[in-house]
Design a protein around this motif. Structure first.
Motif, mmCIF file in Angstrom:
data_model
loop_
_atom_site.group_PDB
_atom_site.id
_atom_site.type_symbol
_atom_site.label_atom_id
_atom_site.label_comp_id
_atom_site.label_asym_id
_atom_site.label_seq_id
_atom_site.Cartn_x
_atom_site.Cartn_y
_atom_site.Cartn_z
ATOM 1 N N THR A 1 3.002 20.193 -1.503
ATOM 2 C CA THR A 1 1.686 20.335 -2.140
ATOM 3 C C THR A 1 0.582 19.770 -1.244
ATOM 4 O O THR A 1 -0.506 20.342 -1.137
ATOM 5 C CB THR A 1 1.689 19.613 -3.498
ATOM 6 O OG1 THR A 1 2.737 20.140 -4.312
ATOM 7 C CG2 THR A 1 0.351 19.797 -4.209
ATOM 8 N N LEU A 2 0.845 18.636 -0.588
ATOM 9 C CA LEU A 2 -0.152 18.061 0.315
ATOM 10 C C LEU A 2 -0.438 18.989 1.491
ATOM 11 O O LEU A 2 -1.602 19.181 1.879
ATOM 12 C CB LEU A 2 0.343 16.697 0.820
ATOM 13 C CG LEU A 2 0.321 15.544 -0.185
ATOM 14 C CD1 LEU A 2 1.042 14.328 0.377
ATOM 15 C CD2 LEU A 2 -1.110 15.183 -0.545
ATOM 16 N N ALA A 3 0.597 19.554 2.078
ATOM 17 C CA ALA A 3 0.392 20.474 3.201
ATOM 18 C C ALA A 3 -0.394 21.700 2.766
ATOM 19 O O ALA A 3 -1.291 22.173 3.476
ATOM 20 C CB ALA A 3 1.745 20.876 3.796
ATOM 21 N N GLN A 4 -0.072 22.211 1.584
ATOM 22 C CA GLN A 4 -0.796 23.376 1.074
ATOM 23 C C GLN A 4 -2.264 23.043 0.824
ATOM 24 O O GLN A 4 -3.157 23.837 1.114
ATOM 25 C CB GLN A 4 -0.124 23.865 -0.208
ATOM 26 C CG GLN A 4 -0.716 25.141 -0.779
ATOM 27 C CD GLN A 4 -0.043 25.546 -2.091
ATOM 28 O OE1 GLN A 4 0.792 24.808 -2.616
ATOM 29 N NE2 GLN A 4 -0.426 26.697 -2.624
ATOM 30 N N THR A 5 -2.513 21.839 0.300
ATOM 31 C CA THR A 5 -3.895 21.436 0.029
ATOM 32 C C THR A 5 -4.689 21.290 1.317
ATOM 33 O O THR A 5 -5.855 21.699 1.396
ATOM 34 C CB THR A 5 -3.909 20.110 -0.748
ATOM 35 O OG1 THR A 5 -3.090 20.230 -1.911
ATOM 36 C CG2 THR A 5 -5.322 19.750 -1.169
ATOM 37 N N LEU A 6 -4.086 20.718 2.358
ATOM 38 C CA LEU A 6 -4.780 20.580 3.639
ATOM 39 C C LEU A 6 -5.198 21.928 4.199
ATOM 40 O O LEU A 6 -6.292 22.058 4.789
ATOM 41 C CB LEU A 6 -3.876 19.868 4.653
ATOM 42 C CG LEU A 6 -3.786 18.348 4.579
ATOM 43 C CD1 LEU A 6 -2.773 17.835 5.583
ATOM 44 C CD2 LEU A 6 -5.143 17.712 4.832
ATOM 45 N N SER A 7 -4.369 22.923 4.014
ATOM 46 C CA SER A 7 -4.687 24.236 4.572
ATOM 47 C C SER A 7 -5.703 24.999 3.735
ATOM 48 O O SER A 7 -6.341 25.931 4.249
ATOM 49 C CB SER A 7 -3.406 25.062 4.701
ATOM 50 O OG SER A 7 -2.802 25.259 3.429
ATOM 51 N N HIS A 8 -5.879 24.627 2.465
ATOM 52 C CA HIS A 8 -6.812 25.355 1.604
ATOM 53 C C HIS A 8 -8.201 24.721 1.561
ATOM 54 O O HIS A 8 -9.191 25.423 1.331
ATOM 55 C CB HIS A 8 -6.256 25.448 0.170
ATOM 56 C CG HIS A 8 -5.215 26.519 -0.001
ATOM 57 N ND1 HIS A 8 -3.927 26.378 0.464
ATOM 58 C CD2 HIS A 8 -5.277 27.756 -0.590
ATOM 59 C CE1 HIS A 8 -3.230 27.467 0.161
ATOM 60 N NE2 HIS A 8 -4.027 28.320 -0.471
ATOM 61 N N LEU A 9 -8.281 23.419 1.733
ATOM 62 C CA LEU A 9 -9.583 22.757 1.645
ATOM 63 C C LEU A 9 -10.408 23.024 2.898
ATOM 64 O O LEU A 9 -9.874 23.272 3.980
ATOM 65 C CB LEU A 9 -9.399 21.245 1.475
ATOM 66 C CG LEU A 9 -8.770 20.759 0.163
ATOM 67 C CD1 LEU A 9 -8.574 19.252 0.202
ATOM 68 C CD2 LEU A 9 -9.635 21.141 -1.033
ATOM 69 N N SER A 10 -11.716 22.931 2.741
ATOM 70 C CA SER A 10 -12.604 23.049 3.895
ATOM 71 C C SER A 10 -12.477 21.803 4.767
ATOM 72 O O SER A 10 -11.975 20.763 4.304
ATOM 73 C CB SER A 10 -14.052 23.207 3.425
ATOM 74 O OG SER A 10 -14.501 22.007 2.807
ATOM 75 N N PRO A 11 -12.900 21.861 6.044
ATOM 76 C CA PRO A 11 -12.790 20.669 6.898
ATOM 77 C C PRO A 11 -13.469 19.441 6.300
ATOM 78 O O PRO A 11 -12.959 18.324 6.419
ATOM 79 C CB PRO A 11 -13.460 21.108 8.203
ATOM 80 C CG PRO A 11 -13.290 22.589 8.231
ATOM 81 C CD PRO A 11 -13.381 23.032 6.797
ATOM 82 N N THR A 12 -14.605 19.626 5.643
ATOM 83 C CA THR A 12 -15.300 18.489 5.046
ATOM 84 C C THR A 12 -14.493 17.895 3.906
ATOM 85 O O THR A 12 -14.396 16.664 3.758
ATOM 86 C CB THR A 12 -16.685 18.923 4.541
ATOM 87 O OG1 THR A 12 -17.431 19.450 5.640
ATOM 88 C CG2 THR A 12 -17.431 17.755 3.939
ATOM 89 N N GLN A 13 -13.893 18.738 3.071
ATOM 90 C CA GLN A 13 -13.114 18.249 1.937
ATOM 91 C C GLN A 13 -11.766 17.686 2.364
ATOM 92 O O GLN A 13 -11.243 16.758 1.738
ATOM 93 C CB GLN A 13 -12.891 19.398 0.946
ATOM 94 C CG GLN A 13 -14.181 19.937 0.323
ATOM 95 C CD GLN A 13 -13.944 21.239 -0.442
ATOM 96 O OE1 GLN A 13 -12.982 21.962 -0.172
ATOM 97 N NE2 GLN A 13 -14.831 21.539 -1.387
ATOM 98 N N ALA A 14 -11.198 18.228 3.449
ATOM 99 C CA ALA A 14 -9.850 17.828 3.857
ATOM 100 C C ALA A 14 -9.832 16.522 4.629
ATOM 101 O O ALA A 14 -8.766 15.904 4.760
ATOM 102 C CB ALA A 14 -9.219 18.941 4.701
ATOM 103 N N GLY A 15 -10.965 16.064 5.147
ATOM 104 C CA GLY A 15 -10.990 14.853 5.956
ATOM 105 C C GLY A 15 -10.445 13.624 5.235
ATOM 106 O O GLY A 15 -9.544 12.944 5.759
ATOM 107 N N PRO A 16 -10.953 13.286 4.038
ATOM 108 C CA PRO A 16 -10.404 12.113 3.338
ATOM 109 C C PRO A 16 -8.914 12.248 3.033
ATOM 110 O O PRO A 16 -8.177 11.252 3.096
ATOM 111 C CB PRO A 16 -11.241 12.047 2.051
ATOM 112 C CG PRO A 16 -12.517 12.752 2.385
ATOM 113 C CD PRO A 16 -12.126 13.840 3.345
#
Length: 943
Positions: free
Chosen positions: A402-417
């Motif tokens: 789920t974490l890997a999937q979330t990293l690939s779906h979020l925008s760079p700004t959202q995925a940073g934290p």
């Protein structure tokens, strides 16, 4: 500027604060009645201007301590109390304020409990409590402020934690009457109603008291539909918050859980999650988490079922509400559900949380399929909370996928934290760590690619620069570009000191990216493509990116890098220090980064001097420093002086640095800044000149008449600043320099140490700034240690060796201390109106007494000295008359006075807060009654 302890003011207790231990341990010549605190107003009346009161930072005027009732509403009359308080006869509430059946349905107090009221509440407080309850129940009376009600509630919490809530109610029926009075339809204060709801929760937290209140149907009427929920008072956020906090307090046992499930409270909590008040909405979510955890505790000794279908009804209801919210289309509902789950997994680590995550994770993963992803920030918080949970991170529940999937779906700004949180985890799959690190590196790799720089073998993970970052215009606006770059730099800087940071660490790539960003912002970059020119347009002159890049560049100095990249680092730093467009904040950060890189420059083994490349940079830097010392902006001059002080402290004894500095105009310009119009700059100049003088870097003026006179003139000028400067910062800096000079046996100090110490203490004793006087005591302590042979650090540049321990009689050893009038200064400070000064003086005298008592081979005089005149003078000083000095003291007199003073008791009294006597519950009740005039003549003091 040093501050006092958090939550306390720098004020000595005043006469009338209450009994304190006497300062005299035993009389020497005659019985004395000195107390351990001075009278008020001594310093203000002695040194202040007529009709004025000077208040400095960290200091409070000598007055009676401010008490709770001093915070009364502006319309309250205040009179100075003329005689001690007496507990009044509690007034009865007005007829209109008395319910006919206040305690209907409640059992009568048990006669077997009589005679042990002292276990729950002081008798004095029990006498005042009915009057206070009558005031709170009467809508015609002015309501006490929120601070008093909070203190009152804290007191009730303390009482119930120490004893029985049921016993408290039975011995004080006025409390039940107050709670019942809240049920009457009347115009009650929202603050009092909120207080009553919270008090009910505190009392009902004990199950026997809960049952007692249930018998009279008090709890359903207060927290059910018949209570505030259906009235006009519910429109107040304070009442809704009090309702939630009351339920949170009472939800501690199975009876409370059964009550919540059957009175409709859970449905009301669901609705309060959408409250217009953020505080109420947040409290409602936290209450849901608490109820869920309480319901899953199960019977005593029996673990809860791991089958979701067998969970208690209350837990199933809450989980069903969360599922419904996650399926909703409205973002606020989804945010509420995610926040509840985040708190749940953050606080509960029992096995049932794994079952809960398995049940809800498909709904959480389904949020990633929406465009745009709703509540992305809350989603990241939830996933990191689950990943940090011990039971979930080690289980096979699909979390890492789920974490890997979330990293690939979020925008760079959202995925940073999220990427930063993943990299901080101790146990995490390597593939997921590589994906997270690539997310953080992506913006910087994009910058390098846009500037047509090939990163080469820098260790960047494959796929770091994705198509989305290189095709077209990935950063459509300046705000998006700046925000993304600053966050990426900040996240990478946080990773630097962590032991679990990615390995290998791409130091070369990061150095190149930081230098390139600074060049883009400074206008010196030469882009070769449209993307690079677009970045130049967006970032040119951007102070925010400059600050972030300089901070990151300074942090990278702890690592190594190729020589050509390090050369570029120094070049871009020098460019920023030279540029007239650099803002004061950017310049300060450029100085800080430069110092860090100079510290990390390669050094020859066994030699701490700067390497040749750093010395070449230093020769280019010093002309820039000269220019900045003449800047019209005071912040720039101040930052330049701080940088010079740091450089001198670290390399002042090295030949290369000394030669370069003495060949410049920097020392002369620094000396001129001692007369700068800005006090902050004068203080920094004092510190810098003190450091330069300690290292022998003050250049004497040309001409035979000035030979050997420059060092002397600096001492005279610093003494002049200490005596005449109108601002406290330069005077404090002078005292710190003088203390360090004395500690290091500076040349000027070593020439005539006693004359130096006497002159400084004489000036410091008259200073209105308490920090100057406290620093004077620090200087006195250093001189005392040196005189009595206390081991101390010795500066390698000192002219004279350390003072040897005295071997003569004790009286002879104390003669230098008497000659510099150290004891006159210390005894005067003992009665100072500012607590830190008095505490430091007390510590100094305790050290001296211990030192003289433990010194072997030092004999005292056997005669009995006459100390009557000294004791009389100290009595006058304590009374506020400090005009007359003690005069020349003999060592025997000093020792006798030291033996007579109860310094331990004084130190204990000084450790108490100014209002420690008035912090009792009785005083709080009296204060609250005084604000409405119930105490008659004993009204609140005027502060």
């Amino acid at each position: 500027m040093p501050a006092g302890p958090s939550g306390t003011s720098h004020r000595r207790p005043c006469e009338g604060d209450g009994p304190v231990p006497p300062v005299w341990r035993r009389p020497v010549s005659a019985p004395l009645s000195l107390s351990s605190v001075p009278k008020c107003g001594a310093r203000g009346s002695q040194r202040g201007l007529p009709g004025t009161l000077r208040v400095s930072r960290g200091r409070r005027p000598c007055a009676r301590p401010r008490r709770a009732r001093d915070l009364a509403s502006p319309g309250t009359d205040r009179q100075t109390r003329s005689r001690p308080r007496q507990s009044p006869c509690p007034p009865q509430p007005p007829e209109s304020a008395r319910p006919d059946c206040m305690t209907e349905g409640l059992p009568a107090p048990s006669a077997g409990l009589a005679g042990i009221s002292g276990l729950t509440m002081d008798p004095e407080c029990s006498q005042l409590l009915p009057a206070l309850c009558a005031v709170l129940a009467d809508p015609r009376q002015p309501v006490a402020d929120d601070t008093c009600l909070e203190k009152l509630l804290d007191w009730f919490k303390t009482v119930t934690e120490a004893g029985s809530s049921l016993l408290l109610l039975q011995e004080n029926p006025c409390l039940v009457e107050l709670l019942c009075h809240m049920l009457k339809p009347q115009d009650l204060s929202s603050r009092v109603l909120s207080f009553s709801l919270r008090l009910t929760g505190v009392l009902a937290a004990q199950e026997d008291c809960f049952q007692y209140l249930q018998q009279g149907e008090l709890l359903p009427k207060l927290f059910g539909e018949a209570g505030p929920l259906g009235g006009a008072a519910w429109t107040s956020p304070a009442v809704r918050s009090g309702w939630i906090q009351g339920l949170r307090s009472l939800a501690q046992h199975p009876s409370a859980l059964h009550f919540l499930a059957h009175c409709g409270a859970v449905d009301t909590i669901f609705s309060l999650q959408e409250d217009s008040s953020l505080f109420v909405a947040s409290a409602a979510g936290q209450l849901l988490v608490h109820i869920l955890g309480l319901s899953m505790q199960g019977p005593a000794g029996a673990p809860p079922s791991l089958q979701a279908g067998d969970w208690p009804a209350c837990a199933q209801k809450i989980v069903g509400h969360i599922e419904e919210s996650l399926r909703a289309t409205a973002t606020p509902q989804i945010t509420q559900a995610l926040n509840v789950l985040t708190t749940t997994f953050g606080h509960c680590h029992d096995p049932w949380t794994q079952v809960l995550w398995v049940q809800l994770s498909p709904l959480v993963a389904g949020l990633l399929e929406k465009d745009p992803i709703p509540a992305a920030h809350s989603l990241v918080d939830l996933l990191l909370s689950v990943a940090r949970s011990p039971g979930l991170s080690s289980s096979s529940c699909g979390l890492w996928e789920t974490l890997a999937q979330t990293l690939s779906h979020l925008s760079p700004t959202q995925a940073g934290p999220l990427a930063l949180g993943i990299l901080k985890l101790q146990d995490c799959p390597q593939a997921l760590r590589a994906q997270a690190f690539a997310v953080l590196l992506q913006p910087l790799a994009c910058v390098l690619k846009a500037m047509a720089q090939d990163p080469g073998p820098s260790g960047v993970p494959d796929g770091t620069v994705g198509d989305s970052m290189t095709a077209g215009t990935p950063l459509p606006s300046k705000a998006a570009c700046v925000g993304l770059l600053c966050r990426s730099l900040a996240h990478l800087e946080l990773l630097l000191p962590l032991p679990q940071r990615p390995c290998p660490w791409p130091q070369a790539l990061l150095l190149g990216a930081a230098v390139t960003l600074l060049q883009l912002c400074g206008g010196s970059a030469r882009p070769a493509c449209d993307m690079g020119r677009h970045l130049c347009t967006l970032l040119l002159g951007c102070v925010r990116v400059q600050r972030a890049a300089l901070d990151f560049l300074g942090a990278l100095s702890d690592g190594t890098g190729p020589r050509e990249l390090v050369t570029q680092v120094f070049a871009v730093l020098l460019e920023y220090l030279r540029s007239p467009d650099s803002s004061p904040t950017v310049l300060k950060k450029a100085f800080q980064a430069t110092f860090r890189w100079l510290l990390s420059s390669p050094k020859t083994p066994g030699c701490w001097d700067l390497d040749p490349h750093a010395l070449l940079f230093l020769r280019d830097l010093l002309p820039v420093l000269q220019k900045r010392l003449c800047s019209p902006c005071w912040e720039v001059r101040d930052s330049s002086l701080e940088f010079l002080t740091q450089m001198t402290r670290h390399w002042g004894g090295q030949a290369g640095f000394r030669h370069a500095l003495l060949a410049s105009e920097v020392p002369k310009l620094t000396e001129q800044l001692l007369r700068d119009p800005e006090s902050y700059v004068r203080a920094s100049a004092v510190t810098a000149m003190g450091q330069l003088s300690s290292q022998g870097l003050c250049v004497p003026p040309a001409g035979p008449e000035h030979q050997g006179g420059q060092q002397k003139s600096l001492l005279v000028e610093l003494l002049h600043i200490l005596s005449t400067d109108s601002e406290g910062f330069p005077r404090r800096a002078v005292m710190q320099v003088f203390t360090q000079w004395l500690r290091d046996s500076h040349a000027d100090v070593a020439g005539d140490t006693e004359q130096f110490v006497a002159g400084v203490l004489q000036v410091a004793s008259q200073d209105l700034d308490w920090e100057v006087r406290a620093q004077g005591l620090e200087l006195a302590l250093v001189f005392l240690e040196q005189t009595l042979g206390q081991p101390r650090s010795h500066c390698p540049h000192a002219v004279t060796p350390p003072v040897e321990a005295p071997v003569g009689p004790l009286a002879q050893a104390l003669q230098p201390l008497c000659r510099v009038r150290l004891f006159d200064f210390a005894f005067r400070a003992l009665f100072d109106c500012d607590r830190p000064v008095a505490q430091k003086s007390c510590d100094l005298l305790l050290f001296l007494r211990a030192k003289t008592a433990s010194s072997s081979g030092l004999q005292e005089s056997q005669s009995s000295p006459n100390v009557a005149s000294v004791e009389a003078a100290l009595q006058r000083w304590q009374a506020g008359d400090q005009a007359q000095p003690l005069g020349d003291l003999e060592p025997e007199v000093v020792l006798a006075v030291l033996r007579s003073l109860d310094l331990e008791g004084l130190r204990g009294a000084l450790a108490e807060s100014s209002d420690h006597v008035e912090k009792s519950p009785q005083s709080l009740l009296q204060d609250m009654l005084a604000t409405v005039g119930v105490l008659g003549e004993n009204e609140a003091d005027c502060y």
